[in-house]
Scaffold this motif. Structure first.
Motif, mmCIF file in Angstrom:
data_model
loop_
_atom_site.group_PDB
_atom_site.id
_atom_site.type_symbol
_atom_site.label_atom_id
_atom_site.label_comp_id
_atom_site.label_asym_id
_atom_site.label_seq_id
_atom_site.Cartn_x
_atom_site.Cartn_y
_atom_site.Cartn_z
ATOM 1 N N LYS A 119 1.016 -1.179 0.065
ATOM 2 C CA LYS A 119 -0.087 0.028 0.034
ATOM 3 C C LYS A 119 1.036 1.340 -0.052
ATOM 4 C CE LYS A 119 -4.027 2.232 2.488
ATOM 5 N NZ LYS A 119 -3.509 3.392 2.749
ATOM 6 N N ALA A 120 1.947 1.369 0.648
ATOM 7 C CA ALA A 120 2.644 2.417 0.964
ATOM 8 C C ALA A 120 3.681 2.657 -0.381
ATOM 9 C CB ALA A 120 3.691 2.276 2.209
ATOM 10 N N MET A 121 3.998 1.587 -0.941
ATOM 11 C CA MET A 121 4.795 1.536 -2.078
ATOM 12 C C MET A 121 3.791 2.110 -3.203
ATOM 13 S SD MET A 121 8.018 0.911 -1.741
ATOM 14 C CE MET A 121 8.518 0.671 -3.550
ATOM 15 N N SER A 122 2.779 1.226 -3.441
ATOM 16 C CA SER A 122 1.876 2.019 -4.538
ATOM 17 C C SER A 122 1.259 3.327 -4.429
ATOM 18 C CB SER A 122 0.445 0.921 -4.334
ATOM 19 O OG SER A 122 0.510 -0.430 -4.569
ATOM 20 N N GLU A 123 0.952 3.830 -3.209
ATOM 21 C CA GLU A 123 0.644 5.244 -3.054
ATOM 22 C C GLU A 123 1.748 6.054 -3.423
ATOM 23 O OE1 GLU A 123 -1.103 5.471 0.928
ATOM 24 O OE2 GLU A 123 -2.671 4.345 0.271
ATOM 25 N N TYR A 124 3.055 5.898 -2.904
ATOM 26 C CA TYR A 124 4.127 6.845 -3.019
ATOM 27 C C TYR A 124 4.480 6.965 -4.425
ATOM 28 C CZ TYR A 124 8.528 9.436 -2.354
ATOM 29 O OH TYR A 124 9.544 10.319 -2.600
ATOM 30 N N PHE A 125 4.687 5.669 -5.064
ATOM 31 C CA PHE A 125 5.078 5.615 -6.461
ATOM 32 C C PHE A 125 4.121 5.820 -7.552
ATOM 33 C CE2 PHE A 125 9.051 4.150 -3.915
ATOM 34 C CZ PHE A 125 10.008 5.051 -4.552
ATOM 35 N N ASN A 126 3.000 5.581 -7.114
ATOM 36 C CA ASN A 126 1.774 5.338 -8.157
ATOM 37 C C ASN A 126 1.902 4.512 -9.108
ATOM 38 O OD1 ASN A 126 -0.710 6.486 -9.135
ATOM 39 N ND2 ASN A 126 0.254 7.881 -10.495
ATOM 40 N N TYR A 127 1.833 3.190 -8.525
ATOM 41 C CA TYR A 127 1.875 1.979 -9.560
ATOM 42 C C TYR A 127 1.688 0.883 -8.693
ATOM 43 C CZ TYR A 127 5.947 -0.567 -7.344
ATOM 44 O OH TYR A 127 6.766 -1.472 -6.640
ATOM 45 N N GLU A 128 1.130 -0.214 -9.199
ATOM 46 C CA GLU A 128 0.655 -1.559 -8.410
ATOM 47 C C GLU A 128 1.862 -2.235 -7.967
ATOM 48 O OE1 GLU A 128 -2.849 -4.903 -8.814
ATOM 49 O OE2 GLU A 128 -1.979 -4.090 -10.913
ATOM 50 N N ALA A 129 2.078 -1.923 -6.575
ATOM 51 C CA ALA A 129 3.235 -2.515 -6.213
ATOM 52 C C ALA A 129 3.191 -4.066 -5.722
ATOM 53 C CB ALA A 129 3.749 -2.054 -4.743
ATOM 54 N N PHE A 130 3.926 -5.032 -6.093
ATOM 55 C CA PHE A 130 3.992 -6.503 -5.626
ATOM 56 C C PHE A 130 5.363 -6.633 -4.847
ATOM 57 C CE2 PHE A 130 1.211 -6.397 -9.195
ATOM 58 C CZ PHE A 130 0.109 -7.018 -8.870
ATOM 59 N N LEU A 131 5.356 -6.994 -3.835
ATOM 60 C CA LEU A 131 6.547 -7.380 -3.044
ATOM 61 C C LEU A 131 6.334 -8.697 -2.110
ATOM 62 C CD1 LEU A 131 6.166 -6.413 0.103
ATOM 63 C CD2 LEU A 131 6.714 -4.393 -0.881
ATOM 64 N N PHE A 132 7.243 -9.371 -1.980
ATOM 65 C CA PHE A 132 7.459 -10.599 -1.232
ATOM 66 C C PHE A 132 8.335 -10.488 0.047
ATOM 67 C CE2 PHE A 132 6.560 -11.312 -5.561
ATOM 68 C CZ PHE A 132 5.223 -11.648 -5.386
ATOM 69 N N ILE A 133 7.711 -10.716 1.516
ATOM 70 C CA ILE A 133 8.536 -10.629 2.350
ATOM 71 C C ILE A 133 9.212 -12.089 2.791
ATOM 72 C CG2 ILE A 133 8.586 -9.759 5.066
ATOM 73 C CD1 ILE A 133 7.755 -7.608 2.816
ATOM 74 N N LYS A 134 10.465 -11.821 3.030
ATOM 75 C CA LYS A 134 11.142 -13.302 3.615
ATOM 76 C C LYS A 134 11.923 -12.744 4.770
ATOM 77 C CE LYS A 134 9.254 -15.703 0.218
ATOM 78 N NZ LYS A 134 8.169 -16.397 0.577
ATOM 79 N N SER A 135 11.970 -13.963 5.779
ATOM 80 C CA SER A 135 12.717 -13.853 7.119
ATOM 81 C C SER A 135 14.272 -14.046 6.624
ATOM 82 C CB SER A 135 12.098 -14.701 7.977
ATOM 83 O OG SER A 135 12.375 -16.200 7.580
#
Length: 176
Positions: free
Chosen positions: A60-76
């Protein structure tokens, strides 16, 4: 807990981001100890939240700031170590090795796609510890049948890939 976020589609096809700005977005979203590794969208950070919650917050933060549909994957850290330690291929200066980061069981989707793709000499796909690895001759990554499949729009929210060397760099930075 320490994590790494793997962003999909960063600094390719017109989606250009400065990693310093990406780090700022992560800090503003409440992440601690934020640092980037390479310009391909690998962000190390700390948080007490779960990976599932972090994915929602950071997309959500990335999509709003950069105005694109962000996809990310979180790994430990443990998952990142598994990617590095489970690599089934030997290092070869003529070959690239990629590991795929994505949703649970995406390795099965990728293997199915790989098995139905035409292959070049020395091109291989393997699943080890629920991680999908792809070995391809240098210079053939984007031209291979499997390489073209990876760009399918219906798969864009399922995974991202990194050269295996990227995992080594991420681990070094996490452990420094």
């Amino acid at each position: 807990m320490k994590y790494c976020a793997f962003l999909r589609g960063v600094n390719v096809k017109g989606t250009n981001m400065k990693m310093a700005e990406v780090c700022e977005v992560f800090k503003n979203a409440g992440m601690k100890d934020v640092a980037s590794v390479l310009a391909s969208g690998n962000i190390i950070f700390s948080s007490e939240k779960s990976a599932q919650d972090l994915k929602i917050i950071l997309e959500k933060a990335m999509s709003e700031y950069f105005n694109y549909e962000a996809f990310l994957f979180i790994k430990s850290v443990e998952e990142i170590e598994s990617f590095w330690n489970s690599n089934p291929f030997d290092k070869n200066e003529n070959l690239h090795i990629y590991a795929f980061v994505g949703h649970n069981e995406v390795e099965k989707v990728l293997m199915k796609e790989f098995e139905s793709a035409e292959k070049t000499e020395n091109e291989e796909g393997k699943i080890v510890n629920n991680n999908f690895y792809w070995q391809v001759p240098k210079g053939n990554t984007l031209d291979s049948t499997f390489g073209k499949i990876l760009g399918k729009k219906n798969l864009k929210d399922q995974f991202t890939s990194r050269n295996i060397n990227t995992f080594e760099k991420i681990m070094k930075k996490i452990n420094s």
